[in-house]
Enzyme design. Structure first.
Site, PDB file in Angstrom:
ATOM      1  CG  ASP A  81      -1.969   1.013   1.279  1.00 43.17           C
ATOM      2  OD1 ASP A  81      -2.413   1.425   0.197  1.00 43.17           O
ATOM      3  OD2 ASP A  81      -2.378   1.415   2.391  1.00 43.17           O
ATOM      4  CG  ASP A 103       0.939   7.629  -3.413  1.00 43.07           C
ATOM      5  OD1 ASP A 103       0.830   8.482  -4.312  1.00 43.07           O
ATOM      6  OD2 ASP A 103       0.424   7.763  -2.288  1.00 43.07           O
ATOM      7  N   GLY A 211      -9.096   5.691   1.368  1.00 38.36           N
ATOM      8  CA  GLY A 211      -9.833   6.470   2.366  1.00 38.36           C
ATOM      9  C   GLY A 211     -11.291   6.072   2.468  1.00 38.36           C
ATOM     10  CG  ASN A 253      -7.149   0.885  -0.467  1.00 37.30           C
ATOM     11  OD1 ASN A 253      -7.493  -0.048  -1.168  1.00 37.30           O
ATOM     12  ND2 ASN A 253      -5.980   1.485  -0.597  1.00 37.30           N
ATOM     13  CB  ILE A 254     -11.166  -0.637   4.966  1.00 37.88           C
ATOM     14  CG1 ILE A 254     -12.289  -0.169   4.034  1.00 37.88           C
ATOM     15  CG2 ILE A 254     -11.591  -0.525   6.425  1.00 37.88           C
ATOM     16  CD1 ILE A 254     -13.516  -1.015   4.054  1.00 37.88           C
TER      17      ILE A 254
HETATM   18  P1  13P Z   1      -8.951   4.803   5.657  1.00 38.45           P
HETATM   19  O1  13P Z   1      -8.080   5.716   6.451  1.00 38.45           O
HETATM   20  O2  13P Z   1     -10.228   5.459   5.273  1.00 38.45           O
HETATM   21  O3  13P Z   1      -9.181   3.503   6.312  1.00 38.45           O
HETATM   22  O4  13P Z   1      -8.186   4.505   4.269  1.00 38.45           O
HETATM   23  C1  13P Z   1      -7.150   3.565   4.212  1.00 38.45           C
HETATM   24  C2  13P Z   1      -6.409   3.582   2.938  1.00 38.45           C
HETATM   25  O5  13P Z   1      -6.761   4.238   1.983  1.00 38.45           O
HETATM   26  C3  13P Z   1      -5.202   2.761   2.857  1.00 38.45           C
HETATM   27  O6  13P Z   1      -4.506   2.937   1.665  1.00 38.45           O
HETATM   28  O1  G3H Z   2      -3.221   5.056   3.567  1.00 32.68           O
HETATM   29  C1  G3H Z   2      -2.543   4.772   4.545  1.00 32.68           C
HETATM   30  C2  G3H Z   2      -2.939   3.614   5.378  1.00 32.68           C
HETATM   31  O2  G3H Z   2      -4.001   3.946   6.215  1.00 32.68           O
HETATM   32  C3  G3H Z   2      -1.752   3.069   6.094  1.00 32.68           C
HETATM   33  O3  G3H Z   2      -1.474   3.769   7.271  1.00 32.68           O
HETATM   34  O4  G3H Z   2       0.921   4.245   6.905  1.00 32.68           O
HETATM   35  O5  G3H Z   2      -0.093   4.396   9.191  1.00 32.68           O
HETATM   36  O6  G3H Z   2       0.254   2.178   8.106  1.00 32.68           O
HETATM   37  P1  G3H Z   2       0.007   3.644   7.911  1.00 32.68           P
HETATM   38 ZN    ZN Z   3      -4.573   4.934   0.926  1.00 30.96          ZN
END
Ligand code: 13P
Ligand code: G3H
Ligand code: ZN
Length: 314
Positions: A81, A103, A211, A253-254
């Site tokens: 991610d 990204d 998000g 994504n969650i």
């Molecule tokens: P949330 O912060 O809404 O859970 O989004 C997570 C996300 O986009 C991880 O890439």
């Molecule tokens: O988009 C980001 C994700 O919520 C990951 O969060 O970088 O704190 O692991 P993190």
């Molecule tokens: Zn994200």
């Protein structure tokens, strides 16, 4: 069984979305696999840079491999991610990740394409698929801080050229969401006009929604009642997520919602049993509650019940 996101997206496009859940530790991994098995859903395990360095990336990867043995019926992709270029190459070369996200959304259009294309070339040579990002989400990402004022919805007119020149397999689009627990201050929501236009210009091409946490108000209230301070936290309406899932958004994504479950369970647990100091009782509750959350979310996405159909096309 680990598969690419491409296989999952081909099956899902236009009908449902696959949940992409961020994990950091053992309890999240167990809850995640259990919830997806309970709801018979294909899914995506996603690891951020921060998650990979929280303990040691080998620890996290070993736990996912083990979960794959404990839950032999699971069908999932392993995804990086919000990767930078260096981390993408590391994950591609590891042979473990079936998908990476580069990204470079903070860069200008041409530079974003240039970086994405380099990653795509390296990834495709190893059978790994690539998610890229065009547009800017609001909120704070790990290595990119974007002011709300600077957040920029994806311009559909740029999408075709971006996908063609970069060769990416899916595209994270800024459609009104932001990362974290404070997404909206009023009645804002998803920009369905942007989703619709991208789907029209690139039919069948998978869109990714970052998000996407819905920040359940019941969780927020319970956290605040147990001493938390999350006033004004607000997420994406679940009805809107369901709608987007049928319009070409194939990956949702969650992360934040999982953190809220963790926070609520532990806050309540310590208040209810102040004499307890054992990590296992709240850990067990968390695993069960997170599994319950995942199963519910898969119903919202429409991925619940799709596991057997996906198995047939593998
Ligand atoms: P949330 O912060 O809404 O859970 O989004 C997570 C996300 O986009 C991880 O890439
Ligand atoms: O988009 C980001 C994700 O919520 C990951 O969060 O970088 O704190 O692991 P993190
Ligand atoms: Zn994200």
């Amino acid at each position: 069984m680990i598969v690419t996101t491409k296989v999952l997206f081909d099956h899902a496009y236009g009908n449902y979305a696959v949940g992409a859940y961020n994990i950091n530790n053992l309890e999240q991994i167990m809850g995640l696999f259990r919830g997806n098995m309970d709801s018979k859903a294909p899914f995506i395990v996603q690891l951020s840079k921060g998650a990979r360095s929280y303990t040691d990336k080998r620890m996290l990867e070993a736990m996912i491999r083990t979960a794959n043995e404990i839950f032999p019926d699971a069908i999932f992709a392993v995804h990086l991610d919000h990767g930078d270029e260096e981390t993408c190459y590391e994950c591609i070369d590891s042979g473990f990740y079936s998908s990476v996200m580069i990204d470079a959304s903070a860069e200008e259009f041409d530079k974003n394409i240039e970086i994405t294309k380099r990653v795509v070339d390296a990834a495709h040579a190893k059978g790994v698929v690539v998610e890229a990002e065009l547009g800017k989400l609001g909120g704070v990402e790990e290595h990119v801080s974007v002011d709300e004022a600077d957040a920029k919805l994806t311009d559909p007119r740029q999408v075709e050229e971006f996908v063609k020149r970069s060769g990416c397999d899916s595209l994270a689009c800024a459609i009104g969401t932001s990362h974290g627990a404070y997404k909206f201050t009023g009645s804002q929501g998803l920009h369905f006009d942007v989703i619709e236009e991208i789907a029209r210009l690139l039919p069948g091409f998978p869109m990714v929604m970052h998000g996407s946490s819905s920040v359940p108000q019941e969780e927020v209230q319970r956290i605040n009642a147990a001493g938390g301070k999350l006033a004004g936290a607000k997420g994406v309406d679940e009805a809107q997520i369901s709608k987007a899932s049928k319009m070409g958004v194939t990956k949702v994504n969650i992360d934040t919602d999982g953190r809220l479950v963790w926070c609520r369970v532990h806050r309540e647990s310590f208040i209810e049993s102040p004499e307890h100091f054992d990590l296992r009782p709240p850990g067990k509750i968390f695993m069960a509650e997170y599994a319950r959350y995942i199963a519910h979310k898969n119903e919202v996405l429409g991925s619940a019940g799709q596991l057997d159909a996906v198995r047939k096309i593998l």
